[in-house]
Design an enzyme around this catalytic site. Structure first.
Site, short mmCIF file in Angstrom:
data_model
loop_
_atom_site.label_atom_id
_atom_site.label_comp_id
_atom_site.label_asym_id
_atom_site.label_seq_id
_atom_site.Cartn_x
_atom_site.Cartn_y
_atom_site.Cartn_z
N LEU A 156 -7.10 10.26 5.73
CA LEU A 156 -5.96 10.67 6.77
C LEU A 156 -4.77 11.34 6.12
O LEU A 156 -4.58 10.85 4.93
CB LEU A 156 -5.43 9.37 7.61
CG LEU A 156 -4.93 8.18 7.08
CD1 LEU A 156 -3.29 8.29 6.59
CD2 LEU A 156 -4.93 6.94 7.77
N CYS A 266 0.41 9.56 -2.49
CA CYS A 266 -0.88 9.68 -2.83
C CYS A 266 -0.93 10.54 -3.91
O CYS A 266 -1.46 10.09 -4.90
CB CYS A 266 -1.86 10.07 -1.65
SG CYS A 266 -1.94 8.78 -0.44
N1 LIG Z 1 -0.44 6.76 2.91
C1 LIG Z 1 -1.34 7.81 2.94
O1 LIG Z 1 -1.33 8.69 3.42
C2 LIG Z 1 -2.72 7.12 2.33
C3 LIG Z 1 -3.72 8.06 2.63
C4 LIG Z 1 -4.96 7.72 1.97
C5 LIG Z 1 -5.29 6.56 1.16
N2 LIG Z 1 -4.04 5.97 0.98
C6 LIG Z 1 -4.36 4.65 0.10
O2 LIG Z 1 -4.36 3.51 1.03
C7 LIG Z 1 -3.45 2.26 0.31
C8 LIG Z 1 -2.68 1.90 1.12
O3 LIG Z 1 -1.61 2.78 1.28
P1 LIG Z 1 -0.43 2.70 2.33
O4 LIG Z 1 0.58 3.90 2.35
O5 LIG Z 1 -1.12 2.40 3.79
O6 LIG Z 1 0.45 1.75 1.81
P2 LIG Z 1 1.78 0.84 2.41
O7 LIG Z 1 2.54 0.40 0.88
O8 LIG Z 1 2.50 1.52 3.53
O9 LIG Z 1 1.03 -0.41 3.01
C9 LIG Z 1 0.67 -1.59 2.15
C10 LIG Z 1 0.77 -2.78 3.13
O10 LIG Z 1 0.04 -3.78 2.28
C11 LIG Z 1 0.84 -5.04 2.43
N3 LIG Z 1 0.25 -5.96 1.59
C12 LIG Z 1 0.43 -6.21 0.29
N4 LIG Z 1 -0.14 -7.35 -0.17
C13 LIG Z 1 -0.82 -7.78 0.71
C14 LIG Z 1 -1.70 -9.07 0.85
N5 LIG Z 1 -2.07 -9.58 -0.20
N6 LIG Z 1 -2.08 -9.40 2.07
C15 LIG Z 1 -1.74 -8.78 3.33
N7 LIG Z 1 -1.02 -7.47 3.12
C16 LIG Z 1 -0.36 -7.16 1.67
C17 LIG Z 1 2.15 -4.68 2.25
O11 LIG Z 1 3.22 -5.74 2.69
C18 LIG Z 1 2.28 -3.53 3.07
O12 LIG Z 1 2.76 -3.76 4.48
C19 LIG Z 1 -3.28 2.90 -1.06
O13 LIG Z 1 -4.07 2.47 -2.12
C20 LIG Z 1 -3.15 4.45 -0.92
O14 LIG Z 1 -3.24 5.18 -2.14
C21 LIG Z 1 -2.83 6.34 1.52
#
Ligand SMILES: NC(=O)c1ccc[n+]([C@@H]2O[C@H](COP(=O)([O-])OP(=O)(O)OC[C@H]3O[C@@H](n4cnc5c(N)ncnc54)[C@H](O)[C@@H]3O)[C@@H](O)[C@H]2O)c1
Length: 445
Positions: A156, A266
């Site tokens: 996404l 990312c």
């Molecule tokens: N943001 C994007 O557009 C996007 C798109 C594709 C893939 N990704 C990947 O997806 C993953 C997440 O990205 P994001 O942007 O959503 O991250 P983010 O930092 O917005 O959210 C991560 C969440 O995980 C929570 N968390 C951490 N440890 C935890 C645990 N032990 N138990 C429960 N919750 C916990 C944090 O409090 C936070 O709310 C990353 O690997 C990123 O590379 C992100």
């Protein structure tokens, strides 16, 4: 189906809400207590078009739940999605502490067969590490429970996340287990009704596909920024070149817009992680290293243009800045080019008046409080207010209201009519007609 989504950031919250929208029962888990409490009150931690209504509707309908307790969420759930962050470590590698921490916790509560689905972007081989970590916990508990680990990277885009999730180009499922494959197929069926969009492959191949996709997009941006730099020195308008090459179907029009660098959560970290993966194998990633180097330089390009025009001492100068978020449609400030520019401007003594349609609250949390206290940086609620008496205006994020502004009004407000257009939004002819001195990217005349 009943599923658990662990991590309620950009990916986890969108994933949970969209699966709930299809009729599933979803429990979203996060360690951030405040975030969970606010979500229960319908307050979203992020800005993402269309998400609020889906979260509210499904929460009200009892299909979407929020908790801090993974043990509670997991009970009766056959699908466990890991969607926690994988930020860059000091050496550029993806920091797996959150992913493996979740794996440990899953292992300490797992009682029945489950599919553990890794949605976070993780280096090749992480699936094996997650499996080993869960197994270790089960061994410690002297329990024999079958489980599968699947890689299902997320593609996404922030700013269009709900749309992307609901209408994916492809869904990558990396697994060697038929049982897991059947469960994932059933879950994703509503998203692939008009034609099959699920691509099955091995876990390692799925992990690599995510990195390769982001690295390819970053490469196109850095390539075009390099061409823009050359165009600028040869008195060529890169915008004509962009249109010229984009019309070749082998090249296409996406991700070839010159600008002030890519940011976000990312591209920067995923390119770094891929470089680190290559290094671990003793393999020199020359293309990726150049992509990163070009992008770092590009983030300084606007500041260099400003100092070339006004001199390196900017005390007494005020710059109007439009756009803070790393791209339009989001309030995400991670690795935003605006942040690099603001640091450089303030170090050089300038004052900044900035406006962003949605990212000002997020930006205020991340930027030094002293800047606001001393008045070096001010946020204005109106885009034109940010131009009152400024020496120049800089466009950093191409939000829609910035694309066709009232140039007459801008010129009347500004002390000197100078525009630095970090996203090549404005027409050169229009700039001349309206009396602006214009500096674009790859189009300096
Ligand atoms: N943001 C994007 O557009 C996007 C798109 C594709 C893939 N990704 C990947 O997806 C993953 C997440 O990205 P994001 O942007 O959503 O991250 P983010 O930092 O917005 O959210 C991560 C969440 O995980 C929570 N968390 C951490 N440890 C935890 C645990 N032990 N138990 C429960 N919750 C916990 C944090 O409090 C936070 O709310 C990353 O690997 C990123 O590379 C992100």
């Amino acid at each position: 189906m009943k599923l658990t989504v662990i991590g309620t950031g950009y990916v986890g919250l969108v994933t949970g809400a969209c699966f709930a929208e299809m009729g599933n029962t979803v429990v979203c888990v996060d360690v951030d207590h405040d975030k969970v409490e606010r979500l229960k009150q319908g307050i979203l931690p992020i800005y993402e078009p269309g998400l609020e209504a889906i979260v509210a509707g499904n929460y009200k309908a009892g299909r979407l739940h929020f908790t801090t307790s993974l043990a509670e969420a997991m009970s009766g759930s056959q699908l466990l999605f890991i969607a926690v962050g994988t930020p860059p470590g000091e050496d550029g590698s993806a920091d797996l502490q959150y992913v493996l921490g979740v794996a440990r916790e899953i292992g300490s509560h797992l009682g029945d067969y489950a599919v553990i689905v890794d949605k976070s972007t993780v280096p090749v081989g992480t699936g094996d590490k997650v499996r080993a970590t869960v197994q270790q916990e089960l061994n410690r508990r002297k329990l024999s429970v079958t489980f599968d680990v699947v890689s299902n990277p997320e593609f996404l885009k922030e700013g269009a996340a709900v749309d992307d999730f609901m209408r994916p180009d492809r869904i990558i499922v990396g697994t060697d287990s038929q049982r897991a494959r059947d469960i994932l197929h059933e879950l994703y069926m509503p998203f692939t009704r008009n034609h099959e969009r699920i691509l099955y492959m091995g876990v390692r191949e799925a992990e690599m596909t995510k990195y390769a996709a982001n690295a390819m997009l970053a490469t196109r941006i850095s390539f075009m920024n390099e061409i823009a730099g050359l165009c600028e020195r040869l008195s060529v308008d890169v915008e004509s070149v962009r249109v010229g090459i984009g019309s070749d179907p082998r090249i296409g029009t996406s991700f070839i817009y010159p600008g002030c660098g890519y940011g976000g959560s990312c591209f920067p970290k995923d390119v770094k992680a891929l470089i680190h993966m290559a290094g671990e194998q003793g393999f020199k990633p020359s293309v990726l290293a150049a992509v990163e180097e070009r992008n770092d330089a590009q983030k300084h390009m606007l500041f260099q243009k400003i100092t070339r025009r006004f001199g390196s001492q900017l005390s007494g100068r005020t710059i109007g800045l439009w756009g803070l978020a790393f791209k339009p449609g989001t309030d995400d400030m991670r690795e935003a080019p605006s942040s690099v520019l603001m640091h450089a401007l303030i170090d050089a003594g300038a004052q900044i008046m900035a406006h962003d349609p949605v990212a000002m609250t997020a930006a205020q949390r991340e930027l030094p409080a002293a800047w606001f206290d001393t008045g070096q940086l001010r946020f204005l609620d109106d885009q034109y207010e940010a131009l009152k008496n400024v020496d120049a205006m800089v466009l950093v994020t191409e939000w829609k209201p910035f694309r066709q502004p009232d140039f007459e009004r801008m010129r009347a407000l500004m002390k000197t009519p100078v525009i630095f257009d970090g996203r090549n939004q404005y027409d050169l002819k229009k700039m001349k007609e309206t009396g602006f001195e214009y500096h674009g990217v790859g189009r300096e005349f």
